[in-house]
Design a protein around this motif. Structure first.
Motif, PDB file in Angstrom:
ATOM      1  N   MET A   1    -122.259  -5.644  26.568  1.00  0.00           N
ATOM      2  CA  MET A   1    -121.003  -5.002  26.966  1.00  0.00           C
ATOM      3  C   MET A   1    -121.013  -4.661  28.459  1.00  0.00           C
ATOM      4  O   MET A   1    -121.899  -5.076  29.198  1.00  0.00           O
ATOM      5  CB  MET A   1    -120.762  -3.766  26.112  1.00  0.00           C
ATOM      6  CG  MET A   1    -120.545  -4.064  24.636  1.00  0.00           C
ATOM      7  SD  MET A   1    -120.043  -2.589  23.737  1.00  0.00           S
ATOM      8  CE  MET A   1    -120.037  -3.247  22.082  1.00  0.00           C
TER       9      MET A   1
ATOM     10  N   GLN B   1    -116.764   2.867  28.819  1.00  0.00           N
ATOM     11  CA  GLN B   1    -116.897   1.766  27.867  1.00  0.00           C
ATOM     12  C   GLN B   1    -116.556   2.215  26.458  1.00  0.00           C
ATOM     13  O   GLN B   1    -116.005   1.447  25.656  1.00  0.00           O
ATOM     14  CB  GLN B   1    -118.318   1.198  27.910  1.00  0.00           C
ATOM     15  CG  GLN B   1    -118.554   0.050  26.933  1.00  0.00           C
ATOM     16  CD  GLN B   1    -117.638  -1.141  27.186  1.00  0.00           C
ATOM     17  OE1 GLN B   1    -117.339  -1.469  28.330  1.00  0.00           O
ATOM     18  NE2 GLN B   1    -117.173  -1.779  26.112  1.00  0.00           N
ATOM     19  N   LYS B   2    -116.824   3.473  26.147  1.00  0.00           N
ATOM     20  CA  LYS B   2    -116.475   4.011  24.832  1.00  0.00           C
ATOM     21  C   LYS B   2    -114.961   3.953  24.617  1.00  0.00           C
ATOM     22  O   LYS B   2    -114.495   3.674  23.514  1.00  0.00           O
ATOM     23  CB  LYS B   2    -116.979   5.452  24.705  1.00  0.00           C
ATOM     24  CG  LYS B   2    -116.775   6.054  23.329  1.00  0.00           C
ATOM     25  CD  LYS B   2    -117.326   7.485  23.254  1.00  0.00           C
ATOM     26  CE  LYS B   2    -117.093   8.103  21.871  1.00  0.00           C
ATOM     27  NZ  LYS B   2    -117.563   9.510  21.819  1.00  0.00           N
TER      28      LYS B   2
ATOM     29  N   THR C   1    -114.173   0.437  23.656  1.00  0.00           N
ATOM     30  CA  THR C   1    -114.625   0.147  22.295  1.00  0.00           C
ATOM     31  C   THR C   1    -113.716   0.785  21.244  1.00  0.00           C
ATOM     32  O   THR C   1    -113.533   0.230  20.154  1.00  0.00           O
ATOM     33  CB  THR C   1    -116.068   0.645  22.101  1.00  0.00           C
ATOM     34  OG1 THR C   1    -116.901   0.058  23.105  1.00  0.00           O
ATOM     35  CG2 THR C   1    -116.612   0.272  20.732  1.00  0.00           C
ATOM     36  N   GLU C   2    -113.135   1.913  21.565  1.00  0.00           N
ATOM     37  CA  GLU C   2    -112.274   2.624  20.611  1.00  0.00           C
ATOM     38  C   GLU C   2    -110.807   2.190  20.702  1.00  0.00           C
ATOM     39  O   GLU C   2    -109.955   2.749  20.022  1.00  0.00           O
ATOM     40  CB  GLU C   2    -112.381   4.135  20.855  1.00  0.00           C
ATOM     41  CG  GLU C   2    -113.759   4.703  20.537  1.00  0.00           C
ATOM     42  CD  GLU C   2    -113.877   6.177  20.904  1.00  0.00           C
ATOM     43  OE1 GLU C   2    -112.973   6.687  21.626  1.00  0.00           O
ATOM     44  OE2 GLU C   2    -114.863   6.817  20.489  1.00  0.00           O
TER      45      GLU C   2
ATOM     46  N   GLY D   1    -115.812  -5.829  24.348  1.00  0.00           N
ATOM     47  CA  GLY D   1    -116.099  -4.737  23.422  1.00  0.00           C
ATOM     48  C   GLY D   1    -114.904  -4.034  22.836  1.00  0.00           C
ATOM     49  O   GLY D   1    -115.064  -2.981  22.206  1.00  0.00           O
TER      50      GLY D   1
ATOM     51  N   GLY E   1    -112.569  -2.728  20.304  1.00  0.00           N
ATOM     52  CA  GLY E   1    -112.983  -2.521  18.918  1.00  0.00           C
ATOM     53  C   GLY E   1    -112.025  -3.005  17.861  1.00  0.00           C
ATOM     54  O   GLY E   1    -112.420  -3.223  16.710  1.00  0.00           O
TER      55      GLY E   1
ATOM     56  N   TYR F   1    -118.667 -11.190  17.735  1.00  0.00           N
ATOM     57  CA  TYR F   1    -118.694  -9.726  17.697  1.00  0.00           C
ATOM     58  C   TYR F   1    -118.225  -9.282  16.313  1.00  0.00           C
ATOM     59  O   TYR F   1    -117.075  -8.869  16.134  1.00  0.00           O
ATOM     60  CB  TYR F   1    -117.787  -9.180  18.806  1.00  0.00           C
ATOM     61  CG  TYR F   1    -117.697  -7.682  18.943  1.00  0.00           C
ATOM     62  CD1 TYR F   1    -118.671  -6.832  18.438  1.00  0.00           C
ATOM     63  CD2 TYR F   1    -116.602  -7.103  19.596  1.00  0.00           C
ATOM     64  CE1 TYR F   1    -118.580  -5.463  18.570  1.00  0.00           C
ATOM     65  CE2 TYR F   1    -116.488  -5.730  19.741  1.00  0.00           C
ATOM     66  CZ  TYR F   1    -117.479  -4.913  19.222  1.00  0.00           C
ATOM     67  OH  TYR F   1    -117.383  -3.553  19.353  1.00  0.00           O
TER      68      TYR F   1
ATOM     69  N   GLU G   1    -118.650  -6.752  14.596  1.00  0.00           N
ATOM     70  CA  GLU G   1    -118.255  -5.350  14.438  1.00  0.00           C
ATOM     71  C   GLU G   1    -116.792  -5.107  14.781  1.00  0.00           C
ATOM     72  O   GLU G   1    -116.232  -4.078  14.420  1.00  0.00           O
ATOM     73  CB  GLU G   1    -119.138  -4.448  15.308  1.00  0.00           C
ATOM     74  CG  GLU G   1    -120.609  -4.437  14.936  1.00  0.00           C
ATOM     75  CD  GLU G   1    -121.373  -5.626  15.492  1.00  0.00           C
ATOM     76  OE1 GLU G   1    -122.554  -5.782  15.155  1.00  0.00           O
ATOM     77  OE2 GLU G   1    -120.789  -6.402  16.284  1.00  0.00           O
ATOM     78  N   CYS G   2    -116.177  -6.030  15.501  1.00  0.00           N
ATOM     79  CA  CYS G   2    -114.771  -5.855  15.879  1.00  0.00           C
ATOM     80  C   CYS G   2    -113.881  -5.975  14.647  1.00  0.00           C
ATOM     81  O   CYS G   2    -114.053  -6.858  13.802  1.00  0.00           O
ATOM     82  CB  CYS G   2    -114.364  -6.910  16.914  1.00  0.00           C
ATOM     83  SG  CYS G   2    -112.657  -6.748  17.491  1.00  0.00           S
TER      84      CYS G   2
END
Length: 379
Positions: A1, A11-12, A15-16, A39, A41, A83, A85-86
């Motif tokens: 990332m 970056q959070k 991701t959110e 990244g 999400g 990815y 997790e996305c």
């Protein structure tokens, strides 16, 4: 990332975030791919079309095995390997007004308009404006070859692009929207002519692809690299916005060096007239270019309100001049403002204290802009 670039907290935010990409061709597939790799999400991928053999020159992930499968499903399949997790939702769907609630619900953090049909494009952009959603729109990438001319600006500032002109006209005429929408566009004049239309089984509805009656987007020759770069630019813009990274896009100011030399000469003459000498002018024509273009974006300091942004607002160089903001300081990069002649005369007859008392917002805005020059020139 991108943690090393943005930092953990920024970056959070990426991701959110939840991003909707409508149109998954050469532009949209690359934009979606880099959003995923950056990244993001949650992604909603929307396109009614299928992967075709002719589109493989510009699609981000499609292979020969994907030809004939829906673009949305194709991306989801490949993205899940990159990815997993996305949270990815793929919809094989043509956007129209009846699909607005379904596609734009869920409070997306950003919407990417990568549609090549003008009716659908205008409908999506109008819906985003009406809902208060942040949206970034791709203009025409076909028939271009020069990647250095791709820009991000307000829709009102895009030039040399028939699609931009048509979208501007329709948004204003049908929805009363005159701007405020960032777009990715090329300042390059189209290099190739339209190819003759030839229908095929997979393209039986020409009206779905028209920009103007009788022409189809799909028959504009496309150099595959350019829509890919459009998509990369869109992803970069959106990710930095989501991460709240502050940066200034390059102003679209159509002046050449001779114009800046005129403004420099005008400054020297004004200093001679007001102060009896031009010895305190500490800028040359190149620095004048920075002040006019980067700081004041080619318009008067008193005409910086975003609602006035657009191609019509650019003032002729014959109406503008540089003057000192603070008369007690020399005419350097951090002490010059761009004004119209009548405004300059009024400015010379007032003081900074008067401006601060009578126009506190204007005073604060100018101070912020000039502070930027101090920072960038390490003054």
């Amino acid at each position: 990332m991108n943690i090393q670039f943005f930092g953990v907290e920024s970056q959070k935010k990426v991701t959110e975030s939840f991003v909707v990409v409508v149109g998954l061709g050469g532009v949209g597939s690359h934009a979606a791919s880099m959003l995923l790799r950056s990244g993001v999400g949650r992604l909603l991928l929307v396109d009614f079309d299928q992967v075709s053999l002719s589109s493989l020159n510009r699609h981000a992930v499609a292979t020969r095995e994907d030809v004939g499968t829906p673009k949305a499903y194709c991306l989801k399949k490949h993205f899940s390997l990159i990815y997993p997790e996305c949270q990815i939702e793929a919809r094989v769907q043509l956007y129209d007004s009846s699909a607005e609630d379904e596609i734009l619900s869920g409070q997306p953090d950003f919407v990417l308009d990568c549609i090549d049909n003008i009716d659908t494009k205008v409908s999506l952009l109008a819906a985003c404006v009406r809902r208060g959603l942040r949206v970034l729109s791709a203009m025409g990438a076909g028939a271009r070859a020069d990647p250095t001319r791709i820009r991000v600006a307000d829709l009102r500032e895009s030039s040399n692009d028939p699609l931009s002109r048509a979208v501007r006209y329709r948004l204003k005429k049908d929805h009363g929207i005159e701007g405020g929408i960032p777009v990715v566009f090329s300042m390059e004049k189209p290099k190739a002519k339209l190819l003759p239309f030839q229908g095929s089984k997979e393209e039986e509805t020409p009206s779905d692809y028209q920009i103007v009656p009788g022409f189809r987007v799909r028959i504009i020759p496309v150099l595959g690299t350019i829509p890919a770069i459009f998509g990369q630019v869109m992803a970069s813009y959106v990710v930095t916005q989501l991460a709240q990274l502050d940066f200034q896009t390059e102003p679209i100011v159509n002046l050449d060096l001779d114009h800046y030399r005129v403004l420099h000469h005008r400054l020297l003459e004004h200093e001679e007239l007001i102060y009896g000498s031009a010895k305190q002018v500490l800028v040359d024509a190149e620095e004048v270019m920075y002040i006019v273009k980067e700081l004041w974006r080619g318009r008067s300091a008193r005409d910086q309100n975003m609602k006035d942004t657009g191609r019509k607002m650019w003032r002729s160089v014959n109406e503008l001049m540089l003057v000192r903001w603070d008369k007690s300081k020399s005419a350097g990069v951090s002490n010059l403002i761009l004004l119209k002649f009548s405004e300059a005369d009024a400015h010379e007859s007032t003081t900074l204290d008067q401006i601060k008392d009578e126009e506190p917002e204007f005073h604060a805005m100018v101070s912020r802009v000039l502070k930027r020059a101090e920072t960038e020139f390490a003054l």
